[in-house]
Each structure stands twice: as structure tokens, then as C-alpha cells.
Design a protein around this motif. Structure first.
Motif, short mmCIF file in Angstrom:
data_model
loop_
_atom_site.label_atom_id
_atom_site.label_comp_id
_atom_site.label_asym_id
_atom_site.label_seq_id
_atom_site.Cartn_x
_atom_site.Cartn_y
_atom_site.Cartn_z
N ARG A 179 -18.34 35.02 -23.95
CA ARG A 179 -17.04 35.14 -24.61
C ARG A 179 -16.09 34.04 -24.16
NH1 ARG A 179 -15.44 41.35 -23.71
NH2 ARG A 179 -16.21 40.79 -21.62
N ALA A 180 -16.12 33.70 -22.87
CA ALA A 180 -15.28 32.62 -22.38
C ALA A 180 -15.72 31.28 -22.98
CB ALA A 180 -15.33 32.55 -20.85
N GLN A 181 -17.01 31.10 -23.10
CA GLN A 181 -17.52 29.88 -23.72
C GLN A 181 -17.08 29.79 -25.18
OE1 GLN A 181 -21.79 29.48 -23.70
NE2 GLN A 181 -21.72 27.30 -24.22
N ARG A 182 -17.15 30.93 -25.88
CA ARG A 182 -16.74 30.96 -27.28
C ARG A 182 -15.26 30.63 -27.41
NH1 ARG A 182 -17.76 29.38 -31.67
NH2 ARG A 182 -19.92 30.01 -31.19
N ARG A 183 -14.45 31.12 -26.47
CA ARG A 183 -13.01 30.82 -26.53
C ARG A 183 -12.75 29.32 -26.41
NH1 ARG A 183 -12.58 35.66 -23.42
NH2 ARG A 183 -12.45 34.46 -21.46
N LEU A 184 -13.49 28.66 -25.52
CA LEU A 184 -13.31 27.22 -25.37
C LEU A 184 -13.76 26.49 -26.64
CD1 LEU A 184 -12.39 25.00 -23.42
CD2 LEU A 184 -14.79 24.77 -22.70
N LEU A 185 -14.84 26.94 -27.25
CA LEU A 185 -15.31 26.33 -28.49
C LEU A 185 -14.31 26.56 -29.62
CD1 LEU A 185 -19.14 27.12 -28.37
CD2 LEU A 185 -17.99 24.94 -27.90
N ASP A 186 -13.68 27.74 -29.61
CA ASP A 186 -12.64 28.01 -30.61
C ASP A 186 -11.46 27.07 -30.44
OD1 ASP A 186 -14.14 30.03 -31.74
OD2 ASP A 186 -13.09 31.67 -30.70
N VAL A 187 -11.12 26.78 -29.19
CA VAL A 187 -10.05 25.81 -28.93
C VAL A 187 -10.45 24.45 -29.50
CG1 VAL A 187 -8.84 24.50 -27.14
CG2 VAL A 187 -9.11 26.97 -26.92
N ALA A 188 -11.71 24.06 -29.29
CA ALA A 188 -12.18 22.77 -29.81
C ALA A 188 -12.06 22.72 -31.33
CB ALA A 188 -13.63 22.54 -29.39
N THR A 189 -12.34 23.83 -32.00
CA THR A 189 -12.22 23.89 -33.46
C THR A 189 -10.77 23.73 -33.89
OG1 THR A 189 -14.18 25.30 -33.64
CG2 THR A 189 -12.64 25.31 -35.50
N ARG A 190 -9.87 24.41 -33.19
CA ARG A 190 -8.45 24.30 -33.52
C ARG A 190 -7.95 22.87 -33.30
NH1 ARG A 190 -7.29 28.72 -30.03
NH2 ARG A 190 -5.63 27.47 -29.10
N VAL A 191 -8.41 22.25 -32.23
CA VAL A 191 -8.02 20.87 -31.94
C VAL A 191 -8.51 19.95 -33.06
CG1 VAL A 191 -8.43 18.92 -30.40
CG2 VAL A 191 -7.86 21.15 -29.45
N GLN A 192 -9.73 20.17 -33.50
CA GLN A 192 -10.29 19.33 -34.57
C GLN A 192 -9.44 19.42 -35.83
OE1 GLN A 192 -12.21 20.81 -37.46
NE2 GLN A 192 -12.12 18.76 -38.34
#
Length: 493
Positions: A179-192
Motif C-alpha cells: 500500500r505504501a508503494q502504491r501511494r508513492l506510485l500514485d504520487v508519480a502519476t499525479r506529478v506526471q
């Protein structure tokens, strides 16, 4: 001798923690780092989110001209530049705080490794907030984090900015925490998504730069859908202000019925169509404000959601536009508010017309009235009814082609008119006003033959080829497909 003043040097540990509270989102923080890369002449920028649990990293690398050791040490100093200083037109910085405040807002460790293009010399500097907290001193370290390899930029120049100790993004998460990994990937998507619109003018056209997120190139996201044939670009204005010109360009975006799903998603952005309307404020090509009525007394309204207005001003106007440290807000000078309000009202009015009339084109190259396929009228008992327009060129051509069977065509039209399911249509429109389909949107192949049919009918009625095409261009449903009319015109004239 008493000099009459004291040196009130701020406490290092207290101030540096306060710098973390500027309110950056992760998207705005990464964008601030990319501003520096663009100012350094970079042609390629890579953003990497590296998952290692509590040791995860965010890294921004560029191929710009880099910095000397002295320049790097100065850049790492909080308040390294005076916002009142004259800057280059391409300089996207302002306060000399962005690198530090953006980074500290997300991480407790900031490392910068830079290679000066002129000398090929690589230098390293690092802020570790824990070190500052323990020492209560502004100790800017000259080494990379222990056990963390950072590949030095090429000798031709470049800079790597790395965030470690990501307490705001990852915290103390275990490496096996999905879940923590997914949160970081979600941040990457928002940044993109944020970078795609913030830097869309840099990502396309002449002199374009490339920005990657975890190895994937970001495609520009133009908030005005300029490449769509139904987008209306209204007349630009240049507003004089203190020796400079502020360029204002209004757009009315296409109605939802003219957009495919991909364009509808692009136009809606992250927050949806209603939130995207208003002014888009650009400072030296970089988007600061993505849709806002700038306190001019106008609300975000469903009927004006297609109105978007670009404002361009140079970085020398930062102070007048009240640009903040995060470069996410701006306010127009009072001398410009009346002009901006006038432009906004005109654009909103045209946007309302497009919204209410399902995207019909009102800015035309000729003065002919729009020809509807249906007329609305009231029956004897006051009920709402619809009648096929017998003067529509397609219908007149149909009567001409029917010859002696004209009466049969008339009976068929009367049957259609009397059986229009108005109640069903009304319910459907009320539940999905933005998802009404354009006529022939799923049957474009039939349009060419239908245009030719109407064209032949108008010619037989005495119209010239040019006049016939001009009349067809403002006829429903052909008005929705200017590209079809343009292609037909090329083939006939």
C-alpha cells in the motif's frame, strides 16, 4: 562601542523546519525543480521515483550546463537570490528559495550533484535536516549520503537533485508494504499529469525539451485543445502595462458532444471541466495558474465551463502579478482588472452559447443564418412538438429526387413528426446533458454522400458551386463537421 543594533541571526534548526511549511504539493515541488533545469538550458530531464521502503528516493536529473562548486554552494543557501533583481527572460526562478523549500516540503535530505559544463568538474552539496537539528548550525555537507550511489552527470554538464528521508511521502514504511508503494506510485502519476500541463509549451514545438517519469516520456497536455477543429480561438489582445505587453488570448472549447472520450478526459484535466474554466496565467511560457477567474467577481458556472483564457506576462512582472514562492498563484495588477473582466465576460458569453446550443459554431466566415433540421412549435393544446424543416436543403433535395412520389415523402415525414418520443428524449437529456451525441458522430462515412446529395439539389435550384457549399456549411448536421466540408470544398472548387 555600542553600534545601536544587534545581529539577529535566525536559529538554524527552527528556521529550516519552518521552511518545510510552505504548503507545496508533491507535484508543485517537482515542478519547481524542473524550473531550475529549464533555466539551466536542459534539453532532457528525468524524474525517477525509486521504491526502497523507508529508504525510497526521488531523483531529478538534467543535461543542463551545471554549476561550479561556488555556484552550487550559493544555490543551496536559503534566499540565494533577491526577487527584485533583474533576471534573464528564460530564468524561471525568483526568490532563491524554490530548490530548498520545495525539497524540504517532501524530504529531510536534499543532495545536489552538479557538473560544470565549462570545466567538467563535479561538485556535491547536501542538506540533512537531522544534522542541522542536532548541531543547530547551517551545516551544508559536501558529501553524498553514505551508502547511496549517485551517478555524476556527464562531463558535458548536468545536475542531479535527490530527495532522501521521504518522511512526507513514504514515512517509515517497510519495503514489503504494497500500500505504501502504491501511494508513492500514485504520487508519480499525479506529478506526471501536473508536469504535462504546467510545461506543455516546453514539451512541444521548436526547441522542445523532453521530460521523463520513471523512463516514460511525458506528452504535453494542452488545456485549450488547440488542435481540435471545433475549438474557437477568439481575437487576442495585447494590454500595455508599464512598458510591457500582457498578451490575452481567449478560447471557447468544444461542446462535449464534439469530443471523443480521450479529448473529453484531456479537456477535463485532473479536477473536471467545471474547475478548469477561467484564466490560465503563464509566466515566460510556464503555467502558473491552471484555470481561475482571478478574483474578478465571476463564479465557476456549469454554463461557462468551456471558457478558457490564456494570459502571458514576462518574469520581469513577477512583483506586479504577486507571484508566490511556489509559483502556483498570481493576481493581476489593479490597472488590468477592468480589461480582463471585459474579456472574461465576452468569452463567457460565447461559451454559454456553445454550451446551450450543443456546440454549434457561431463564429463564421459568412453571414448566413444557421439552418436547423427541426423546428419547435406548440400544438393546439399547448404541447411541445417538433416539425422537420421543409426548407432544409437535404429535404428540398429529397423532394426534388422524389418527383411524382413527393406525396409519399411528405407522408413519411408526417409520420416521423407525430411519433417523436419527446418524453423519452427529455428524460434522457436531463440525466446526461453533457453526453448527448452529435448527429452522424458514429456514421461519418455517410456524411460525404449526404453532402453531395444536398450539393446537387442546391445546384439544380440555381445556386453556384461556391454558394451551395457555403450554404451547406451552416446546415445541421454539417456544421458539426467543418473538416468534412473543407475536404468537399477542395474536391469541388
Amino acid at each position: 562601542m555600542d553600534q545601536g543594533w544587534d545581529i539577529a541571526e535566525p536559529r538554524a534548526d527552527a528556521l529550516i523546519e519552518s521552511l518545510r511549511a510552505f504548503g507545496y504539493s508533491p507535484e508543485a515541488a517537482v515542478a519547481d525543480l524542473i524550473d531550475n533545469s529549464i533555466s539551466a538550458g536542459a534539453k532532457r530531464v528525468s524524474v525517477d521515483f525509486i521504491w526502497i521502503g523507508r529508504d525510497s528516493l526521488v531523483r531529478v536529473s538534467d543535461d543542463g550546463h551545471g554549476m561550479t562548486e561556488a555556484a552550487l554552494a550559493a544555490a543551496m543557501r536559503p534566499g540565494s537570490a533577491n526577487p527584485l533583481e533583474v533576471r534573464r527572460a528564460t530564468d524561471l526562478g525568483r526568490f532563491g528559495l524554490g530548490l530548498k523549500t520545495a525539497s524540504f516540503s517532501q524530504a529531510r535530505e536534499l543532495t545536489v550533484v552538479s557538473t560544470d559544463a565549462a570545466t567538467g568538474v563535479t561538485s556535491t552539496r547536501r542538506w540533512d535536516l537531522d544534522t542541522v537539528a542536532v548541531s543547530s548550525e547551517w551545516r551544508l555537507l559536501r558529501t553524498a549520503p553514505e551508502g547511496c550511489e549517485i551517478a555524476a552527470p556527464a562531463s558535458s554538464g548536468g545536475t542531479v537533485v535527490q530527495w532522501g528521508k521521504l518522511d512526507r511521502l513514504v514515512g517509515n514504511a517497510d519495503i514489503d508494504d504494497p500500500r505504501a508503494q502504491r501511494r508513492l506510485l500514485d504520487v508519480a502519476t499525479r506529478v506526471q499529469r501536473h508536469l504535462a500541463v504546467t510545461f506543455h509549451r516546453f514539451l512541444g514545438g521548436r526547441g522542445r525539451i523532453r521530460i521523463d517519469i520513471n523512463g516514460r516520456e511525458i506528452q504535453p497536455l494542452d488545456p485549450f485543445l488547440i488542435d481540435h477543429p471545433a475549438t474557437q480561438r477568439l481575437e487576442s489582445e495585447e494590454l500595455p502595462f508599464r512598458g510591457s505587453l500582457i498578451r490575452v488570448t481567449p478560447y471557447v472549447l468544444p461542446h462535449r458532444s464534439k469530443l471523443d472520450d480521450e479529448d473529453a478526459e484531456r479537456g477535463g484535466g485532473v479536477h473536471g471541466w467545471n474547475q478548469q474554466q477561467g484564466f490560465y496565467v503563464y509566466r515566460s511560457k510556464r503555467l502558473l495558474v491552471p484555470g481561475d477567474w482571478l478574483g474578478l467577481g465571476m463564479a465557476r458556472d456549469e454554463h461557462t465551463k468551456l471558457a478558457r483564457i490564456a494570459i502571458d506576462f514576462p518574469s520581469s512582472m513577477d512583483h506586479e502579478w504577486q507571484v508566490d514562492v511556489k509559483k502556483s498563484t498570481a493576481r493581476p495588477p489593479s490597472e488590468l482588472t477592468e480589461s480582463l473582466r471585459r474579456i472574461a465576460r465576452a468569452t463567457r458569453s460565447k461559451a454559454e452559447d456553445v454550451y446551450r446550443h450543443r456546440g454549434k459554431i457561431f463564429v463564421r466566415q459568412n453571414s448566413r443564418d444557421f439552418v436547423f433540421a427541426w423546428h419547435e412549435y406548440r400544438g393546439r393544446n399547448g404541447e411541445l412538438k417538433y416539425k422537420v424543416n421543409r426548407r432544409h436543403p437535404v429535404i428540398t433535395a429529397l423532394f426534388e429526387a422524389a418527383g411524382q412520389n413527393r406525396q409519399i415523402v411528405e407522408r413519411a415525414l408526417r409520420f416521423i413528426e407525430e411519433t417523436v418520443p419527446t418524453t423519452m428524449i427529455g428524460a434522457a437529456v436531463a440525466s446526461a446533458i453533457d453526453n448527448q451525441s452529435t448527429p452522424f458522430s458514429e456514421a461519418r462515412r455517410e456524411l460525404g454522400a449526404l453532402v453531395d446529395f444536398a450539393f446537387s439539389g442546391l445546384l439544380s435550384d440555381g445556386a453556384s458551386p461556391s454558394e451551395a457549399i457555403d450554404r451547406i456549411a451552416v446546415i445541421e448536421p454539417f456544421v458539426y463537421f467543418p473538416e468534412v466540408i473543407a475536404a468537399f470544398r477542395e474536391g469541388k472548387l
